[in-house]
Design an enzyme around this catalytic site. Structure first.
Site, mmCIF file in Angstrom:
data_model
loop_
_atom_site.group_PDB
_atom_site.id
_atom_site.type_symbol
_atom_site.label_atom_id
_atom_site.label_comp_id
_atom_site.label_asym_id
_atom_site.label_seq_id
_atom_site.Cartn_x
_atom_site.Cartn_y
_atom_site.Cartn_z
ATOM 1 N N HIS A 160 4.344 -30.813 -29.564
ATOM 2 C CA HIS A 160 3.134 -30.026 -29.808
ATOM 3 C C HIS A 160 1.962 -31.015 -29.876
ATOM 4 O O HIS A 160 2.153 -32.164 -30.279
ATOM 5 C CB HIS A 160 3.315 -29.314 -31.151
ATOM 6 C CG HIS A 160 2.218 -28.374 -31.523
ATOM 7 N ND1 HIS A 160 1.027 -28.785 -32.073
ATOM 8 C CD2 HIS A 160 2.135 -27.031 -31.437
ATOM 9 C CE1 HIS A 160 0.259 -27.726 -32.312
ATOM 10 N NE2 HIS A 160 0.916 -26.651 -31.937
ATOM 11 N N ASP B 105 8.858 -33.545 -36.820
ATOM 12 C CA ASP B 105 7.976 -32.389 -36.919
ATOM 13 C C ASP B 105 8.871 -31.150 -36.982
ATOM 14 O O ASP B 105 9.394 -30.697 -35.969
ATOM 15 C CB ASP B 105 7.051 -32.367 -35.695
ATOM 16 C CG ASP B 105 6.262 -31.078 -35.585
ATOM 17 O OD1 ASP B 105 6.379 -30.223 -36.499
ATOM 18 O OD2 ASP B 105 5.543 -30.912 -34.579
ATOM 19 N N GLN C 41 8.898 -25.827 -36.356
ATOM 20 C CA GLN C 41 9.639 -24.709 -35.763
ATOM 21 C C GLN C 41 11.117 -24.710 -36.165
ATOM 22 O O GLN C 41 11.872 -23.849 -35.698
ATOM 23 C CB GLN C 41 9.535 -24.761 -34.231
ATOM 24 C CG GLN C 41 8.137 -24.629 -33.699
ATOM 25 C CD GLN C 41 7.510 -23.245 -33.949
ATOM 26 O OE1 GLN C 41 8.176 -22.295 -34.325
ATOM 27 N NE2 GLN C 41 6.211 -23.162 -33.751
ATOM 28 N N LYS D 295 4.701 -20.672 -41.214
ATOM 29 C CA LYS D 295 5.762 -20.364 -40.247
ATOM 30 C C LYS D 295 7.077 -20.065 -40.961
ATOM 31 O O LYS D 295 8.036 -19.616 -40.345
ATOM 32 C CB LYS D 295 5.950 -21.532 -39.278
ATOM 33 C CG LYS D 295 4.738 -21.767 -38.375
ATOM 34 C CD LYS D 295 5.068 -22.708 -37.267
ATOM 35 C CE LYS D 295 3.861 -23.411 -36.685
ATOM 36 N NZ LYS D 295 2.971 -22.549 -35.921
ATOM 37 N N CYS E 2 -0.212 -25.042 -27.043
ATOM 38 C CA CYS E 2 -0.554 -26.365 -27.597
ATOM 39 C C CYS E 2 0.509 -27.392 -27.221
ATOM 40 O O CYS E 2 0.867 -28.257 -28.046
ATOM 41 C CB CYS E 2 -0.728 -26.307 -29.111
ATOM 42 S SG CYS E 2 -1.972 -25.149 -29.647
HETATM 43 N N1 C6P Z 1 2.610 -24.110 -33.326
HETATM 44 C C1 C6P Z 1 2.633 -22.116 -31.948
HETATM 45 O O1 C6P Z 1 2.203 -20.999 -31.600
HETATM 46 P P1 C6P Z 1 0.113 -26.027 -37.926
HETATM 47 O O2 C6P Z 1 -0.936 -25.470 -37.003
HETATM 48 O O3 C6P Z 1 -0.319 -27.298 -38.585
HETATM 49 O O4 C6P Z 1 0.647 -25.006 -38.880
HETATM 50 O O5 C6P Z 1 1.394 -26.383 -37.001
HETATM 51 C C2 C6P Z 1 1.244 -27.219 -35.912
HETATM 52 C C3 C6P Z 1 2.517 -27.322 -35.143
HETATM 53 C C4 C6P Z 1 3.177 -28.527 -35.146
HETATM 54 N N2 C6P Z 1 4.347 -28.670 -34.515
HETATM 55 C C5 C6P Z 1 4.932 -27.646 -33.865
HETATM 56 C C6 C6P Z 1 6.256 -27.844 -33.201
HETATM 57 C C7 C6P Z 1 4.298 -26.399 -33.823
HETATM 58 O O6 C6P Z 1 4.865 -25.392 -33.187
HETATM 59 C C8 C6P Z 1 3.036 -26.236 -34.465
HETATM 60 C C9 C6P Z 1 2.293 -24.932 -34.388
HETATM 61 C C10 C6P Z 1 2.061 -22.770 -33.174
HETATM 62 O O7 C6P Z 1 3.528 -22.672 -31.325
HETATM 63 C C11 C6P Z 1 0.580 -22.713 -33.189
HETATM 64 S S1 C6P Z 1 -0.156 -23.718 -31.970
#
Ligand code: C6P
Length: 411
Positions: free
Chosen positions: A127, A204, A207, A230, A368
Site C-alpha cells: 500500500h 503492515d 488487512q 478496519k 492506493c
Molecule cells: N487501505 C483500502 O481501501 P490507514 O489509512 O492508515 O487506516 O491504513 C492504510 C493502509 C495501510 N496498509 C494497508 C495494507 C492498507 O490496506 C491500508 C488502507 C484502504 O485498501 C484504504 S486506502
C-alpha cells in the site's frame, strides 16, 4: 477446529445495525470492508458512554472523570497487548492508524539508523502507506529503496528477498495481507530470513488483523502496525507494536504534552514508554472504542471467523470465475477475503457505479497500490472485500450486480 457452519452469521449481523438498511431501494450489500469495516453496536455504545459519562483528558487530572477516562484508556492498551500477544503494554503505542504507525517508524528508527547508501526493502505489493514514508526517508538520507517483485498470481517472490538482503539493509517492511489482491505473505518466514541478516522487520497488518489471529511474539516481528477502523473499531486510532528494546533506543516522534518527563528551555527529558511516542491529547474515545471492538472479537473466536471467510472466499471465487469476460487479479494460494477483478470492456468506475445502484458497495480504483496495478499493466480494478458478517447471499447479489453491469454496457 471451527467450521464455517459453526459460525452464526445471522446472529452476528444483528450486532451491526448499519447493515440492515436499503440503498436505492435495495438491501445494502457491504463489500468494501478493506477500506473500512462496520462497527458493532457495542463499539458505538462504548464511544457514546465515554462522552456521556466519562469524558476527560487522560494522564493529567486528579479528578474522578479523568481517573475514569485514564483507566479506560489504559485498559484498552492492555486489551491490545493481549490481542496481539505482545509481552508488555509498554510495547503498544496508540497512533492515528497504520499510516501513522509506519511514518513514526520511518521518522524515528529510520532517521536515526539509516544513512547514505543504506537500503530499505519493501515489496511490489505494498500500500502507498508502506512505500512513500520509506521513499521520503531514502530521499532525505541518500538511501536506496529495494523492491521484492511479485509473480503473476500476486505472490511475493520469496527467493528474491534473500538476494536483496545485505549488510547495508536497515529494515524490511512488508504487508501481512495485500489490500489490492488479498495475498497473505509468509511473514514468519520473511522475519526469519531478515533476522539471519540481523535486519529488523516491520509488518503492515492493516488487512490482516480483521481476518486472522495475529501473534507478534510468534511472528517475532520487530514492528507491527494496524488501524482500528478496519478491525471494527473507530476511525482515527491505530496501533504500533514495537519490541521494547527497539522502541527504547528510538528518538521520540512528535514533541508535546505527555511525551515529556521535564521541560526547561535548556533541556527536555522524555517520558517512558509508551508515552514517549504519544505526544498531545490522544484519540481517547477512539482508543476506548478499539478496546470494545477487541472485546467483541474475543467473544467471537477468530478461528471461526477465518473458517467462515475462507468458505465465503471460495464460494465467491468460483462464482466470479464462471462469469464470462471477468478476470480475477490476485490468485495467490494463501489469500484473504479480497476479490479484485476486471470486466472486459467496462471501466472499473462504471462497474462500481452500476453495482452501487444495485445496493452493492465495492471500491474501484488503484486502491492506493499503484505499483500493483503497474505490475499487471492496468490502471484500476473493481474490488469486493469481505468481513465475517458477509454471507453467501451477499456474494449472490454481487454476481447478479456484475451481470447487470454487463447488460448495461453490452459487455
Ligand atoms: N487501505 C483500502 O481501501 P490507514 O489509512 O492508515 O487506516 O491504513 C492504510 C493502509 C495501510 N496498509 C494497508 C495494507 C492498507 O490496506 C491500508 C488502507 C484502504 O485498501 C484504504 S486506502
Amino acid at each position: 477446529m471451527p467450521t464455517a457452519t459453526s459460525f452464526d452469521v445471522s446472529a452476528i449481523r444483528k450486532d451491526f445495525p448499519i447493515l440492515a438498511q436499503e440503498v436505492y431501494g435495495k438491501p445494502l450489500v457491504y463489500l468494501d470492508n478493506a477500506a473500512t469495516s462496520q462497527k458493532p453496536k457495542c463499539v458505538i455504545d462504548a464511544v457514546t458512554h465515554f462522552y456521556l459519562m466519562d469524558n476527560a483528558n487522560v494522564h493529567r487530572g486528579l479528578h474522578q472523570l479523568s481517573e475514569r477516562s485514564t483507566e479506560a484508556f489504559e485498559a484498552a492498551r492492555s486489551k491490545v497487548q493481549r490481542f496481539v500477544n505482545a509481552e508488555k503494554t509498554r510495547e503498544i503505542i496508540f497512533v492515528r492508524g497504520a499510516t501513522e504507525g509506519i511514518n513514526l517508524v520511518a521518522q524515528t528508527y529510520g532517521r536515526s539508523r539509516v544513512g547514505a547508501g543504506d537500503e530499505i526493502v519493501i515489496s511490489t505489493l505494498e500500500h502507498h502507506s508502506n512505500i512513500v514514508p520509506w521513499q521520503m526517508l531514502c530521499e532525505e538520507k541518500g538511501a536506496v529503496l529495494r523492491v521484492v517483485p511479485i509473480n503473476d498470481r500476486g505472490e511475493m517472490e520469496f527467493d528474491q528477498l534473500e538476494k536483496l538482503l545485505n549488510r547495508r539493509t536497515r529494515l524490511v517492511a512488508v504487508a501481512h495481507v495485500s489490500n489490492a489482491l488479498g495475498t497473505i505473505n509468509p511473514v514468519r518466514e520473511i522475519v526469519r530470513t531478515a533476522h539471519r541478516f540481523n535486519v529488523p522487520v516491520l509488518i503492515d497488518g492493516a488487512q490482516a488483523v480483521p481476518h486472522m489471529k495475529v501473534d507478534v511474539r510468534n511472528l517475532d516481528c520487530d514492528f507491527y502496525v494496524f488501524s482500528g477502523h478496519k478491525v471494527f473499531g473507530p476511525t482515527g486510532v491505530g496501533v504500533l507494536y514495537g519490541k521494547e528494546q527497539l522502541l527504547e533506543s528510538m528518538p521520540p516522534y512528535q514533541g508535546g504534552g505527555d511525551m515529556i518527563r521535564s521541560v526547561t528551555f535548556e533541556k527536555t527529558t522524555y517520558n517512558e514508554l509508551p508515552h514517549k511516542f504519544e505526544a498531545g491529547t490522544p484519540n481517547i474515545a477512539g482508543v476506548i472504542g478499539l478496546g470494545a471492538a477487541i472485546d467483541y472479537l474475543n467473544e467471537i473466536d477468530m478461528d471461526a471467523v477465518a473458517a467462515h471467510e475462507i468458505d465465503l472466499l471460495q464460494y465467491a471465487t468460483q462464482a466470479l470465475e464462471r462469469i464470462p469476460g471477468l478476470r480475477l487479479l490476485g490468485t495467490a494460494r494463501e489469500k484473504a477475503g479480497v476479490l479484485s477483478f476486471l470486466i472486459d470492456g467496462v471501466h472499473p468506475h462504471d462497474a462500481g457505479t452500476v453495482l452501487d445502484r444495485e445496493g452493492v458497495a465495492v471500491r474501484t480504483g488503484h486502491h492506493c497500490a499503484q505499483p500493483v496495478m503497474d505490475r499487471f499493466g492496468i490502471p484500476a480494478t473493481t474490488r469486493a472485500s469481505l468481513a465475517f458478517y458477509n454471507t453467501r447471499e451477499d456474494i449472490d447479489a454481487l454476481v447478479a450486480g456484475i451481470h447487470k453491469v454487463k447488460e448495461v454496457f453490452g459487455a
